[in-house]
Design a protein around this motif. Structure first.
Motif, PDB file in Angstrom:
ATOM      1  N   GLY A 149     -97.620 -34.756 -36.275  1.00 43.59           N
ATOM      2  CA  GLY A 149     -97.686 -33.714 -35.258  1.00 43.59           C
ATOM      3  C   GLY A 149     -96.896 -34.052 -34.017  1.00 43.59           C
ATOM      4  O   GLY A 149     -96.263 -33.182 -33.415  1.00 43.59           O
ATOM      5  N   SER A 150     -96.900 -35.317 -33.614  1.00 39.56           N
ATOM      6  CA  SER A 150     -96.181 -35.702 -32.398  1.00 39.56           C
ATOM      7  C   SER A 150     -94.677 -35.634 -32.568  1.00 39.56           C
ATOM      8  O   SER A 150     -93.946 -35.431 -31.601  1.00 39.56           O
ATOM      9  N   SER A 151     -94.180 -35.816 -33.801  1.00 35.41           N
ATOM     10  CA  SER A 151     -92.732 -35.791 -34.023  1.00 35.41           C
ATOM     11  C   SER A 151     -92.209 -34.400 -34.298  1.00 35.41           C
ATOM     12  O   SER A 151     -91.004 -34.205 -34.408  1.00 35.41           O
ATOM     13  N   HIS A 152     -93.125 -33.393 -34.438  1.00 32.89           N
ATOM     14  CA  HIS A 152     -92.729 -32.005 -34.685  1.00 32.89           C
ATOM     15  C   HIS A 152     -91.832 -31.883 -35.922  1.00 32.89           C
ATOM     16  O   HIS A 152     -90.912 -31.069 -35.973  1.00 32.89           O
ATOM     17  N   GLY A 153     -92.091 -32.688 -36.938  1.00 40.09           N
ATOM     18  CA  GLY A 153     -91.317 -32.608 -38.167  1.00 40.09           C
ATOM     19  C   GLY A 153     -89.981 -33.315 -38.116  1.00 40.09           C
ATOM     20  O   GLY A 153     -89.226 -33.265 -39.087  1.00 40.09           O
ATOM     21  N   LEU A 154     -89.658 -33.973 -36.988  1.00 38.98           N
ATOM     22  CA  LEU A 154     -88.362 -34.641 -36.862  1.00 38.98           C
ATOM     23  C   LEU A 154     -88.212 -35.753 -37.890  1.00 38.98           C
ATOM     24  O   LEU A 154     -87.145 -35.903 -38.503  1.00 38.98           O
ATOM     25  N   ALA A 155     -89.280 -36.532 -38.113  1.00 32.50           N
ATOM     26  CA  ALA A 155     -89.196 -37.642 -39.058  1.00 32.50           C
ATOM     27  C   ALA A 155     -88.967 -37.142 -40.480  1.00 32.50           C
ATOM     28  O   ALA A 155     -88.167 -37.709 -41.234  1.00 32.50           O
ATOM     29  N   ALA A 156     -89.670 -36.060 -40.866  1.00 32.81           N
ATOM     30  CA  ALA A 156     -89.509 -35.523 -42.224  1.00 32.81           C
ATOM     31  C   ALA A 156     -88.086 -35.045 -42.453  1.00 32.81           C
ATOM     32  O   ALA A 156     -87.457 -35.358 -43.473  1.00 32.81           O
ATOM     33  N   LEU A 157     -87.555 -34.283 -41.490  1.00 31.70           N
ATOM     34  CA  LEU A 157     -86.187 -33.780 -41.633  1.00 31.70           C
ATOM     35  C   LEU A 157     -85.183 -34.926 -41.558  1.00 31.70           C
ATOM     36  O   LEU A 157     -84.189 -34.950 -42.307  1.00 31.70           O
ATOM     37  N   SER A 158     -85.442 -35.889 -40.668  1.00 28.08           N
ATOM     38  CA  SER A 158     -84.530 -37.013 -40.524  1.00 28.08           C
ATOM     39  C   SER A 158     -84.477 -37.844 -41.803  1.00 28.08           C
ATOM     40  O   SER A 158     -83.398 -38.280 -42.229  1.00 28.08           O
TER      41      SER A 158
END
Length: 543
Positions: free
Chosen positions: A187-196
């Motif tokens: 939640g804190s990364s707003h999906g950035l880690a998944a997309l990255s």
């Protein structure tokens, strides 16, 4: 005064976005011309053409976002290290979010193209080659194979979303607390880690494609321009002699059966091979005759001095790129924290030509952005040249050739997918060459320096601008969004580091091979096993 400055800044930003819009139109025009130039005239399909143009455009637009990202973080600050009047915290955050959403959108579209759209269109046309297959069967089969790619995409997103980038502080936490921590991270990364993670996985494949195609294209394209092609008249004379020789062999074999005796199986097999060879030579002769009498050939001959100049320019750019990459990688090998950190290095202990050139160009706007754009476009064009020269292979099996006016729809889709993956790796290649510039652009920040006056025996503090680096305060320097996507996972950075060494090795091998090879034929790929050849008029004046 503040409102006037904000208005002027807004006007300049609007102008910048207008220029970016014109660049998008130019990219679409280039993609349409490029795809139409290479697609087969006999097997042209509307859906595959649109898919190829759109995919290629997405690749180029994504590459164009890197200099825009660097420009925006640099534009918010003055050269003396202070923020501009309009660049308060809210405006800076809005600009950062705009670029971040741009990356979200483009990277999501790339995932959609690589895992859904391109595979579906490819398998649809693979099934279309079978005349007995109906449209419903084609769509079902294409969806079945595409589903496998969709599952892979979903797995990458899930792995990226739940791989913990931070470790819980409490080692005695329960399993439920650990799971809760993972969801809080997501939640804190707003999906950035998944997309990255998904994009980094594709970038890893793009690195392999760059090692295979781009490294060879950087050596083959300049040398092909310098050496040129063989003379059409001389090739036609050689072809005529080959035809006469084959015809004599055919007559010799046929003379053995003049008295009514049947030919042995070995002679029959040789006769079929010679007749096939004769058909290919006659087709080649027609192509050479057309090229020899074409006005376009004479026009290309007049352009030879210009092509030699371009070849020399391209080889100089390639040497600049390779020397800079070697020194950058050597710097990481000597001064980075090692493989556990992904060989990340802040600053530069060993200066390379490109890393020294960019700060000098920063003093004259917009020369540094022009240079970055030229490097990116050069990287893309050499990739195209490498794919065109090598073709598309699956290990030792050649799948498709890329030929002007004779490329099948499936080959175009493969070409665009490979370029998509290579463009993803381009950003890391640029970072490898100039890490500090890609992270912060031309930003400066103010640092306090104590000055001692001997006459008055006193001290004073002076604010001196300093180039932004890893030691700069977070509130004084804004990191580009590109860097956030590049270094979420250390193991990808480590793989890219070793990939850079492989890239240098393949470039040297390609340079030696290109130097040893003779001039290319004036016609491309008229071979016995060339399934992409048509009897249409061949293209000429190719590099």
């Amino acid at each position: 005064m503040a409102s006037d400055a904000a208005g002027a800044a807004s006007a300049e930003l609007v102008t910048g976005w207008c220029i970016f819009g014109l660049l998008l139109l130019a990219i679409l025009a280039f993609c349409w011309i490029y795809v139409r130039k290479y697609q087969s005239r006999r097997e042209s399909e509307v859906v595959s053409t649109i898919t190829a143009i759109f995919s290629l455009a997405i690749a180029l637009i994504t590459s164009a976002l890197l200099p825009v990202d660097i420009f925006l973080v640099s534009y918010m600050k003055n050269q003396n290290g202070t923020f501009k009047d309009w660049a308060n915290a809210n405006v800076s955050r809005q600009i950062e979010d705009t670029v971040l959403y741009g990356y979200y959108t483009l990277y999501s579209v790339i995932l959609f193209c690589v895992f859904l759209w391109i595979p579906f269109v490819y398998f649809y046309y693979e099934e279309k080659d079978d005349d007995d297959t109906g449209k419903c069967t084609q769509i079902k089969t294409a969806l079945k194979y595409t589903l496998g790619f969709a599952v892979i995409c979903a797995l990458l997103l899930l792995i990226g979303a739940f791989v913990p980038l931070n470790v819980p502080n409490n080692k005695n936490s329960t399993e439920w607390e650990k799971v809760k921590f993972l969801f809080e991270e997501l939640g804190s990364s707003h999906g950035l880690a998944a997309l990255s993670f998904s994009i980094s996985s594709l970038t890893l494949i793009g690195m392999l494609a760059a090692i295979t195609y781009t490294a060879y294209g950087m050596s083959a394209l300049p040398l092909n321009l310098i050496k040129g092609t063989r003379s059409a008249a001389y090739e036609r004379l050689e072809n005529t002699e080959d035809i006469e020789e084959v015809e004599q062999h055919i007559q010799t074999i046929k003379s053995k059966s003049k008295d009514g005796r049947p030919l042995p199986a070995r002679d029959k097999r040789t006769l079929r091979q010679l007749e096939e060879r004769l058909r290919t030579l006659r087709k080649r002769g027609r192509h050479l005759e057309f090229i020899e009498n074409s006005w376009w050939t004479k026009f290309c001959g007049a352009l030879r001095p210009l092509k030699i100049i371009w070849g020399i320019f391209f080889i100089l750019v390639a040497l600049l790129f390779v020397i800079s990459l070697f020194l950058s990688n050597l710097d990481k090998a000597l001064h980075s924290a090692g493989i556990d950190s992904g060989f990340v290095i802040f600053g530069a202990n060993l200066s390379n030509p490109l890393n020294m050139l960019l700060p000098l160009l920063q003093t004259v706007f917009p020369l540094d952005y022009i240079l970055i754009t030229i490097i990116i476009m050069y990287f893309i064009f050499t990739s195209m040249a490498g794919i065109r020269n090598i073709g598309i292979w699956f290990f030792w099996i050649r799948l498709y050739k890329i030929r002007r006016g004779r490329t099948r729809p499936q080959a175009l889709l493969f070409l665009c997918m490979i370029l998509l993956l290579i463009v993803l790796h381009t950003s890391y290649m640029i970072y490898s060459l100039a890490p500090q510039y890609v992270m912060y652009g031309s930003q400066n920040y103010l640092t306090e320096t104590n000055i001692t006056y001997n006459d008055h025996k006193g001290n004073s503090t002076l604010s001196v601008p300093k180039r932004c680096d890893a030691d700069a305060p977070e509130d004084q320097c804004t990191v580009t969004r590109t860097y956030l996507f590049l270094h979420k996972f250390w193991f990808f950075s480590a793989a890219y580091y070793f990939g850079n060494w492989a890239f240098l090795g393949v470039f040297l091998i390609g340079l030696i091979v290109s130097c040893c090879k003779g001039k290319k034929s004036v016609i491309e790929g008229v071979d016995e096993d060339d399934s992409d050849i048509s009897d249409d008029e061949p293209s000429v004046c190719s590099a």
